[in-house]
Design a protein around this motif. Sequence first.
Motif, PDB file in Angstrom:
ATOM      1  N   CYS A 270       0.116   9.532   7.167  1.00 49.27           N
ATOM      2  CA  CYS A 270       1.087   9.575   6.085  1.00 49.27           C
ATOM      3  C   CYS A 270       0.951  10.930   5.390  1.00 49.27           C
ATOM      4  O   CYS A 270      -0.136  11.286   4.932  1.00 49.27           O
ATOM      5  N   TYR A 271       2.052  11.693   5.315  1.00 47.49           N
ATOM      6  CA  TYR A 271       2.018  13.053   4.774  1.00 47.49           C
ATOM      7  C   TYR A 271       3.109  13.250   3.727  1.00 47.49           C
ATOM      8  O   TYR A 271       4.172  12.619   3.820  1.00 47.49           O
TER       9      TYR A 271
ATOM     10  N   VAL B 147      10.595   4.875   4.220  1.00 51.13           N
ATOM     11  CA  VAL B 147       9.875   6.082   4.628  1.00 51.13           C
ATOM     12  C   VAL B 147      10.095   6.295   6.129  1.00 51.13           C
ATOM     13  O   VAL B 147       9.837   5.392   6.927  1.00 51.13           O
ATOM     14  N   PRO B 148      10.554   7.493   6.538  1.00 55.06           N
ATOM     15  CA  PRO B 148      10.764   7.739   7.966  1.00 55.06           C
ATOM     16  C   PRO B 148       9.460   7.701   8.758  1.00 55.06           C
ATOM     17  O   PRO B 148       8.406   8.094   8.251  1.00 55.06           O
ATOM     18  N   PHE B 149       9.554   7.212   9.993  1.00 53.54           N
ATOM     19  CA  PHE B 149       8.390   7.052  10.857  1.00 53.54           C
ATOM     20  C   PHE B 149       8.673   7.740  12.188  1.00 53.54           C
ATOM     21  O   PHE B 149       9.615   7.384  12.890  1.00 53.54           O
TER      22      PHE B 149
ATOM     23  N   PHE C 130       0.838  -1.201   0.000  1.00 53.70           N
ATOM     24  CA  PHE C 130       0.000   0.000   0.000  1.00 53.70           C
ATOM     25  C   PHE C 130       0.875   1.253   0.000  1.00 53.70           C
ATOM     26  O   PHE C 130       0.595   2.225  -0.707  1.00 53.70           O
ATOM     27  N   LEU C 131       1.933   1.220   0.745  1.00 51.66           N
ATOM     28  CA  LEU C 131       2.877   2.335   0.791  1.00 51.66           C
ATOM     29  C   LEU C 131       3.488   2.580  -0.590  1.00 51.66           C
ATOM     30  O   LEU C 131       3.590   3.726  -1.044  1.00 51.66           O
TER      31      LEU C 131
ATOM     32  N   ILE D 129       7.502  11.065   1.216  1.00 51.62           N
ATOM     33  CA  ILE D 129       6.502  11.100   2.285  1.00 51.62           C
ATOM     34  C   ILE D 129       7.137  10.727   3.615  1.00 51.62           C
ATOM     35  O   ILE D 129       8.280  10.278   3.672  1.00 51.62           O
ATOM     36  N   LEU D 130       6.365  10.916   4.678  1.00 51.90           N
ATOM     37  CA  LEU D 130       6.780  10.471   6.001  1.00 51.90           C
ATOM     38  C   LEU D 130       5.551  10.041   6.777  1.00 51.90           C
ATOM     39  O   LEU D 130       4.424  10.382   6.420  1.00 51.90           O
TER      40      LEU D 130
END
Length: 129
Positions: free
Chosen positions: A47-48, A68-70, A20-21, A31-32
């Motif tokens: 998710c932005y 993607v950073p979390f 999905f990501l 995104i992050l």
Amino acid sequence: MTENPVAEPRVIATEAALDFLAEIRQDHPDILFHQSGGCCDGSSPMCYPASEYRVGETDVKLGEIGGVPFYISGSQYEVWKHTQLIIDVVPGRGGMFSLDNGRERRFLTRSRVFGSNEVMCSIPTLPRP
């Protein structure tokens, strides 16, 4: 011979979440994630577009999923620091401003408490106000 324990990541994702990501990144490559702390969108991973979200001074980067950073707020990290976050996907609507909104699926955070024999990836100590 004793093996060195492997540090467990603080955030991981299911294959469904990674797929999905990848779909979202086709439309929004940079995104992050930020783990919501409640309020309007509950406790969803949001998710932005990276250029449209300002990471706060006390936010903690738990790691990355799918490159993607979390992030999570410092105060929420203090509550969840003994858990591993597992990002998954379920049917439904994403948070109002999250990029998963309108796709009939949404990200969901599951968690598990680290066992006493597990080594957690280290996170810098948060400054005290």
